[in-house]
Design a protein around this motif. Structure first.
Motif, mmCIF file in Angstrom:
data_model
loop_
_atom_site.group_PDB
_atom_site.id
_atom_site.type_symbol
_atom_site.label_atom_id
_atom_site.label_comp_id
_atom_site.label_asym_id
_atom_site.label_seq_id
_atom_site.Cartn_x
_atom_site.Cartn_y
_atom_site.Cartn_z
ATOM 1 N N THR A 242 4.424 -1.317 -7.695
ATOM 2 C CA THR A 242 4.447 -1.172 -6.862
ATOM 3 C C THR A 242 5.591 0.446 -7.385
ATOM 4 O OG1 THR A 242 4.512 -2.849 -5.959
ATOM 5 C CG2 THR A 242 5.524 -1.496 -4.804
ATOM 6 N N ASN B 131 3.824 3.642 -8.385
ATOM 7 C CA ASN B 131 2.689 4.081 -7.205
ATOM 8 C C ASN B 131 3.066 4.464 -6.355
ATOM 9 O OD1 ASN B 131 -0.009 3.236 -5.586
ATOM 10 N ND2 ASN B 131 0.378 1.765 -4.567
ATOM 11 N N VAL B 132 4.174 4.463 -5.293
ATOM 12 C CA VAL B 132 4.665 4.585 -3.912
ATOM 13 C C VAL B 132 6.178 5.573 -4.356
ATOM 14 C CG1 VAL B 132 6.146 4.331 -2.263
ATOM 15 C CG2 VAL B 132 4.539 2.228 -2.877
ATOM 16 N N ARG C 155 4.366 9.828 -4.314
ATOM 17 C CA ARG C 155 4.253 10.250 -3.015
ATOM 18 C C ARG C 155 5.101 10.143 -2.513
ATOM 19 N NH1 ARG C 155 -1.239 9.330 -0.368
ATOM 20 N NH2 ARG C 155 -0.718 9.569 1.305
ATOM 21 N N SER D 107 -5.903 3.797 4.003
ATOM 22 C CA SER D 107 -5.960 2.063 2.219
ATOM 23 C C SER D 107 -6.573 0.556 3.465
ATOM 24 C CB SER D 107 -5.641 1.901 1.550
ATOM 25 O OG SER D 107 -5.213 2.841 1.089
ATOM 26 N N LEU E 83 0.359 -1.031 -0.130
ATOM 27 C CA LEU E 83 -0.378 -0.296 0.273
ATOM 28 C C LEU E 83 -0.065 1.772 0.022
ATOM 29 C CD1 LEU E 83 -2.741 -1.609 2.233
ATOM 30 C CD2 LEU E 83 -2.893 -0.907 0.235
ATOM 31 N N ALA E 84 1.103 2.283 -0.922
ATOM 32 C CA ALA E 84 1.280 3.223 -1.337
ATOM 33 C C ALA E 84 1.649 4.067 0.566
ATOM 34 C CB ALA E 84 0.349 4.029 -2.670
ATOM 35 N N GLU E 85 0.526 4.597 0.916
ATOM 36 C CA GLU E 85 0.432 5.481 1.906
ATOM 37 C C GLU E 85 1.667 5.020 3.397
ATOM 38 O OE1 GLU E 85 -1.937 3.583 0.768
ATOM 39 O OE2 GLU E 85 -3.612 4.780 1.027
#
Ligand SMILES: Cc1cc2nc3c(=O)[nH]c(=O)nc-3n(C[C@H](O)[C@H](O)[C@H](O)COP(=O)(O)OP(=O)(O)OC[C@H]3O[C@@H](n4cnc5c(N)ncnc54)[C@H](O)[C@@H]3O)c2cc1C
Lengths: 308, 253
Positions: free
Chosen positions: A94, A97-98, A101, A175, A69-71
């Motif tokens: 992945t 996505n990350v 951020r 998330s 999960l990214a956050e």
């Protein structure tokens, strides 16, 4: 200064995208550390420690990191970022996505999908579906980068880095993971396979896609597909090769019933040898193919399966 | 619920790009420009949510040159309610970087207070795949990227994501950032009456300064060059010949 690479893995096996990112990192300069964040990922950390050129592996095993999960992952990388000038991941779903951020949290611009490292602050990356190559120089203190796996060889084994267990950085709880829908396959992984056979709209149906599977299995190949084949339900989404799918550069790429749109070429035109089988001799795929066969695929592919 | 949909004006996906002979960039003079295809999917999804009664208002935003108006009119003709144009550059060849775009969008979100921002997963010009994730980080919101399915209920969005291994389903708290992938929907074409109606829909014009954002680039483009060209190959006459060549000439099987 040093480079921190986010390992790409499934908690059991290290994906070879990580070894490719190490090759890119060697050209950036400085010590190379790998971050293994996952849930029960200690075995992966041991695999990462063997990669040549890596001097330290940080292992953060915590349920918060079990599903990429990214956050929470971005928060962890930011927490560790003080010691590093380069924060790197493979340009996998992945990494994509990350890392942006992470970049935003550090007030750095994102340097996505690099295909070459010119120096510690200068990188080449494809733009416009690979129809142009941009060389960009970053003025940011922290360079946040994803690496195009197809452009770098995997670094070998032979290292023996120390593995350090580290704490996580908490979970903002924004998330939650629900489920993975993954088709297990014995076939080689698309982005690291030596041979890829891809089917397009010309294959005509999900049932006919078996023709592609048969020849792929005979060749020990991975299977790819065009967007049209995926959109039509002939093949699953993770088979898509192209600008917005996977980028592959195998020794042999066989395109069957694929016209060769620029968005598809973006994902395979760096393959060493390209074969195209298409019944339309005007199809643009023939312009990039080393060997073209103008033929009906329903006739040619079974023959090919028999003869290889 | 209000939805914000950022839309980018990019070279049309059917146009073959040409690198400029002085290696400073890609030639964008007199080429067809269109809405980034992924952003069309985002607009379409917002409209479908509105049609399903889950959304009251759709605000489209575009950041770039004056002409991005055209892209906003397309979004309005498809079904967005109003538009915000942020004139950040004079020359279409100066791409506004994802970091600057995300900062401007953050300021707009602070003002507009949407509960959902729907973005394309990547722009087909810079191929960066970054703006949505960056905006999400700046807002401290949840993020769901590469969506091929989106369901919103009870203050959360359940999103099916297209990932390298297949599909991943996650549940994210609202407010959320969702970036959309190709298979989420098939965008509609705007009908002629809707194109006419769109001309009367409100459009504000702003600048990055209005939002207190410095949009100057962090990356210097040293050069832009042609990719290595592949040499033309040969046509073979039969499967037998193909197999023979692959074995002896290419040595790949
Ligand atoms: C934003 C965006 C992103 C995109 N990203 C991607 C991407 O990542 N990957 C991708 O692939 N596409 C992508 N596309 C789509 C791309 O533009 C093309 O539409 C797509 O690649 C076409 O797929 P195809 O070649 O299978 O189908 P078609 O173009 O329809 O070609 C089918 C081919 O099969 C041949 N054929 C038919 N029957 C037979 C037969 N019996 N024997 C032999 N040959 C036969 C035909 O001659 C034809 O050449 C994207 C498009 C957009 C707008």
């Amino acid at each position: 200064m040093a480079v921190l690479i986010l390992a790409d893995h499934d908690n059991e096996n290290l994906n070879d995208q990580t070894a490719k990112s190490v090759t890119a990192a060697k050209a950036m300069g400085g010590d190379i550390h790998i971050l293994c964040a996952g849930d029960g990922c200690n075995g992966v950390a041991q695999q990462a420690a063997k990669l040549d050129g890596v001097s330290k592996v940080l292992c953060a095993s915590d349920p918060a990191y079990g599903h990429d999960l990214a956050e929470p992952l971005a928060d962890l990388i930011v927490k560790l970022s003080g010691d590093y000038e380069h924060l790197v991941a493979g340009a996998t779903t992945t990494g994509k996505n990350v890392m942006p951020r992470v970049a935003a949290l550090l007030d750095s611009n994102m340097i996505s999908d690099i295909s070459a490292v010119e120096s510690a602050d200068t990188f080449e990356r494809p733009i416009y579906a690979g129809n142009a190559m941009a060389t960009v120089q970053s003025g940011d203190a922290k360079k946040v980068i994803t690496v195009r796996g197809a452009s770098f060889d995997a670094t070998g084994d032979g290292g023996s880095a120390a593995v350090e267990e580290i704490d996580g950085a908490g979970n903002p709880g924004l998330s939650e993971w629900v489920e993975d829908k993954v088709v297990e396959s014995e076939r080689p992984e698309l982005t690291s396979a030596k041979i890829v056979v891809s089917g397009g709209r010309g294959v005509g149906s999900k049932e006919n896609f078996e023709l592609i599977e048969k020849v792929a299995d005979k060749l020990g190949a991975a299977i790819g597909a065009s967007r049209a084949a995926v959109d039509s339900g002939y093949a699953p989404n993770d088979y898509q090769v192209g600008q917005t799918g996977k980028v592959v550069a195998p020794d042999l790429y066989v395109a069957v019933g694929i016209s060769g749109a620029i968005q598809h070429l973006a994902g395979m035109k760096d393959s060493k040898v390209i074969v195209a089988i298409n019944k339309d001799e005007e199809a643009p795929i023939f312009q990039v193919a080393d060997y073209g066969l103008v033929a009906d695929l329903f006739d040619a592919v079974p023959k090919l399966t028999d003869q290889v | 619920m209000k939805v914000l949909v950022p839309v980018k004006r990019v070279i049309d996906y059917n146009v073959k790009v040409r690198v400029k002979s002085d290696s400073t960039g890609v030639d964008l003079a007199n080429v067809k420009m269109s809405m980034n295809p992924f952003d069309e999917i985002a607009v379409e999804q917002a409209i479908r949510l509105k049609e399903a009664g889950q959304v009251e208002e759709i605000v489209a935003v575009s950041i770039g040159v004056e002409k991005n108006q055209e892209t906003l009119r397309t979004a309005l003709a498809m079904g967005a309610d109003r538009a915000i144009l942020v004139k950040a550059v004079d020359n279409v060849e100066n791409d506004v970087e994802p970091l600057a775009v995300a900062k401007i969008l953050k300021a707009i979100v602070d003002e507009e207070k949407p509960e959902l921002v729907l973005l394309g997963k990547q722009a087909i010009d810079n191929d960066a795949n970054a703006t949505g994730q960056m905006l999400s980080a700046m807002l401290g919101w949840s993020q769901a990227t590469f969506a091929s399915k989106l369901d919103i209920a009870d203050g959360a969005a359940t999103v099916t994501r297209e990932v390298d291994g297949g599909l991943q389903v996650i549940k994210v708290q609202m407010p959320a950032i969702v970036t959309v992938d190709l298979r989420l929907n098939e965008p509609r074409y705007a009908s002629l009456p809707n194109i006419m109606k769109a001309k009367k829909k409100p459009m504000e014009t702003k600048t990055p300064e209005d939002y207190g954002v410095d949009a100057s680039p962090r990356l210097t483009v040293v050069k832009v060059s042609e990719p290595p060209e592949r040499k033309a190959g040969v046509l073979v006459g039969s499967v037998e010949e193909l197999v023979e060549k692959l074995k002896t000439e290419a040595g790949v099987i």
